[in-house]
Design an enzyme around this catalytic site. Structure first.
Site, PDB file in Angstrom:
ATOM      1  N   ARG A 202      35.560  49.460  42.404  1.00  0.00           N
ATOM      2  CA  ARG A 202      34.871  48.673  41.375  1.00  0.00           C
ATOM      3  C   ARG A 202      34.470  49.525  40.180  1.00  0.00           C
ATOM      4  NH1 ARG A 202      36.926  44.009  42.469  1.00  0.00           N
ATOM      5  NH2 ARG A 202      36.774  43.550  44.697  1.00  0.00           N
TER       6      ARG A 202
ATOM      7  N   HIS B 254      45.500  54.873  43.421  1.00  0.00           N
ATOM      8  CA  HIS B 254      45.310  53.522  42.895  1.00  0.00           C
ATOM      9  C   HIS B 254      44.109  53.520  41.969  1.00  0.00           C
ATOM     10  CE1 HIS B 254      45.088  49.215  42.568  1.00  0.00           C
ATOM     11  NE2 HIS B 254      45.990  49.005  43.501  1.00  0.00           N
TER      12      HIS B 254
ATOM     13  N   TYR C 177      39.909  48.488  40.474  1.00  0.00           N
ATOM     14  CA  TYR C 177      40.237  47.105  40.102  1.00  0.00           C
ATOM     15  C   TYR C 177      39.610  46.702  38.766  1.00  0.00           C
ATOM     16  CZ  TYR C 177      41.787  46.421  44.955  1.00  0.00           C
ATOM     17  OH  TYR C 177      42.424  46.509  46.160  1.00  0.00           O
TER      18      TYR C 177
ATOM     19  N   HIS D 103      46.761  47.963  38.084  1.00  0.00           N
ATOM     20  CA  HIS D 103      46.944  46.575  37.682  1.00  0.00           C
ATOM     21  C   HIS D 103      46.952  46.578  36.153  1.00  0.00           C
ATOM     22  CE1 HIS D 103      45.015  44.917  41.655  1.00  0.00           C
ATOM     23  NE2 HIS D 103      46.051  45.711  41.870  1.00  0.00           N
TER      24      HIS D 103
ATOM     25  N   GLU E 157      51.749  47.517  38.454  1.00  0.00           N
ATOM     26  CA  GLU E 157      51.918  46.686  39.647  1.00  0.00           C
ATOM     27  C   GLU E 157      52.299  45.255  39.284  1.00  0.00           C
ATOM     28  OE1 GLU E 157      49.327  45.338  43.586  1.00  0.00           O
ATOM     29  OE2 GLU E 157      48.771  47.128  42.441  1.00  0.00           O
TER      30      GLU E 157
ATOM     31  N   ASP F 134      54.601  44.474  44.596  1.00  0.00           N
ATOM     32  CA  ASP F 134      53.745  44.014  45.690  1.00  0.00           C
ATOM     33  C   ASP F 134      54.346  42.724  46.248  1.00  0.00           C
ATOM     34  OD1 ASP F 134      51.591  42.444  47.009  1.00  0.00           O
ATOM     35  OD2 ASP F 134      50.344  44.146  46.434  1.00  0.00           O
TER      36      ASP F 134
ATOM     37  N   HIS G 293      52.086  39.683  46.012  1.00  0.00           N
ATOM     38  CA  HIS G 293      51.909  39.248  44.629  1.00  0.00           C
ATOM     39  C   HIS G 293      53.137  38.519  44.092  1.00  0.00           C
ATOM     40  CE1 HIS G 293      48.606  42.513  43.803  1.00  0.00           C
ATOM     41  NE2 HIS G 293      48.261  41.637  44.729  1.00  0.00           N
TER      42      HIS G 293
ATOM     43  N   HIS H 221      54.249  47.807  47.617  1.00  0.00           N
ATOM     44  CA  HIS H 221      53.114  47.399  48.432  1.00  0.00           C
ATOM     45  C   HIS H 221      53.628  46.325  49.394  1.00  0.00           C
ATOM     46  CE1 HIS H 221      49.790  48.610  45.333  1.00  0.00           C
ATOM     47  NE2 HIS H 221      50.178  49.627  46.087  1.00  0.00           N
TER      48      HIS H 221
ATOM     49  N   ASP I 106      46.814  35.411  45.383  1.00  0.00           N
ATOM     50  CA  ASP I 106      46.636  36.813  45.776  1.00  0.00           C
ATOM     51  C   ASP I 106      45.682  36.976  46.962  1.00  0.00           C
ATOM     52  OD1 ASP I 106      46.518  39.545  45.977  1.00  0.00           O
ATOM     53  OD2 ASP I 106      45.470  39.874  44.094  1.00  0.00           O
TER      54      ASP I 106
ATOM     55  N   HIS J  84      46.090  38.698  50.689  1.00  0.00           N
ATOM     56  CA  HIS J  84      46.969  39.431  51.589  1.00  0.00           C
ATOM     57  C   HIS J  84      46.762  39.010  53.042  1.00  0.00           C
ATOM     58  CE1 HIS J  84      47.416  43.071  48.625  1.00  0.00           C
ATOM     59  NE2 HIS J  84      47.506  41.898  48.026  1.00  0.00           N
TER      60      HIS J  84
ATOM     61  N   GLU K  14      48.791  47.282  52.431  1.00  0.00           N
ATOM     62  CA  GLU K  14      47.450  46.943  51.960  1.00  0.00           C
ATOM     63  C   GLU K  14      46.946  45.720  52.725  1.00  0.00           C
ATOM     64  OE1 GLU K  14      47.347  48.172  47.296  1.00  0.00           O
ATOM     65  OE2 GLU K  14      48.284  46.274  47.792  1.00  0.00           O
TER      66      GLU K  14
END
Length: 278
Positions: free
Chosen positions: A37, A67, A70, A107, A142, A176, A179, A211, A224, A226, A256
């Site tokens: 975050r 990564h 987000y 992203h 991504e 991904d 995604h 991913h 989205d 998973h 993931e």
């Protein structure tokens, strides 16, 4: 050989992540560069990095994937949010040179009330500011599910973004599976067709990592969410086919999936290794 790993906590450093990966028969791993975050990144310990390099070499740990958080949104119409994205990107890419020749996934960003074309220009401008000629890290954009105003929900958006980046040799794509499925691409029923489209629009030479995730949603839902491998709408056979496809099988795959413990990833890795075709 199937190069596969999962997402691990970076809280205890590179060496610890490598050991966790090896303990579940993984040959690579992904980690957040900082809190997902946002926030301050933990200081890198040179001794830990040196020990990691030695251990990774001895145990066959392949190229790893960092990564970005987000909260990163270089497409934002708010200058403060864009400034934060630029700071994090520049800092993270500098830190990545402590472990040269790795990959950094992000992203692309969200338009947040702007036209997609405007957002794409802003993301490209940010990348043009932070990418450096001498860097060894490849930045991966991504593929996204197209949720809300996300950029990257279509191959065309990724291609338009890459075209606007000056040092595009430093850019690749991470596909991904959840995604692209949620975005509407039928990787279960027409994987060859999806790859042909990607090759025509973006270029398969740009694809550097995958991913590997199942999806809780029907194709084209743009949600989205998973799922564990074989427990979602894509299914085990289709995802195993992704790892075995001749145009994809040499890429690194990163799980993931929603596992609370390492044992869950170990089970998925074992099943996928067993499904590997020679």
């Amino acid at each position: 050989m199937l190069t596969i790993g999962c997402h691990l906590s970076s809280a205890k450093g590179y060496l610890n992540m490598a050991k966790m990966a090896v303990s579940i028969d993984a040959s690579t791993f992904q980690f957040f560069t900082r809190n997902p975050r946002g926030g301050r990144a933990k200081e890198i310990n040179p001794k830990d990095v040196a020990a990691y390099h030695e251990y990774a070499s001895e145990h066959g740990v392949a190229v790893v994937l960092a990564h970005a958080p987000y909260t990163l949104n270089p497409a934002s119409d708010k200058q403060q949010t864009r400034d934060f994205a630029l700071m994090v990107l520049a800092e993270d890419l500098g830190r990545m040179e402590e472990t040269p020749h790795q990959m950094y996934n992000m992203h692309p960003g969200s338009a947040t009330g702007q036209a997609p074309e405007v957002a794409i220009e802003k993301i490209a401008a940010a990348l043009n500011e932070v990418l450096l000629p001498a860097q060894t890290t490849t930045v991966l954009l991504e593929t996204m599910s197209g949720k809300g105003s996300e950029i990257g929900g279509t191959f065309e958006q990724l291609a338009a973004l890459i075209e606007r980046v000056d040092l595009d040799s430093h850019l690749g794509v991470c596909l991904d599976t959840c995604h692209v499925w949620d975005a509407g691409y039928d990787i279960a029923g027409d994987l060859d067709g999806v790859l042909d489209a990607f090759d025509c629009i973006v270029g398969l030479d740009r694809l550097r990592a995958i991913h590997l995730n199942d999806s809780k949603n029907t194709r084209g839902s743009h949600k989205d969410r998973h799922a564990r491998i074989g427990e979602g709408e894509i299914g085990f056979e289709a995802l195993a086919a992704v790892t075995n496809h001749p145009r994809l099988r040499e890429l690194p795959f990163y799980l993931e999936t929603p596992n609370d413990k390492l044992e869950g990833y170990a089970e998925e890795i074992a099943r996928l290794r067993a499904a590997r075709k020679q």
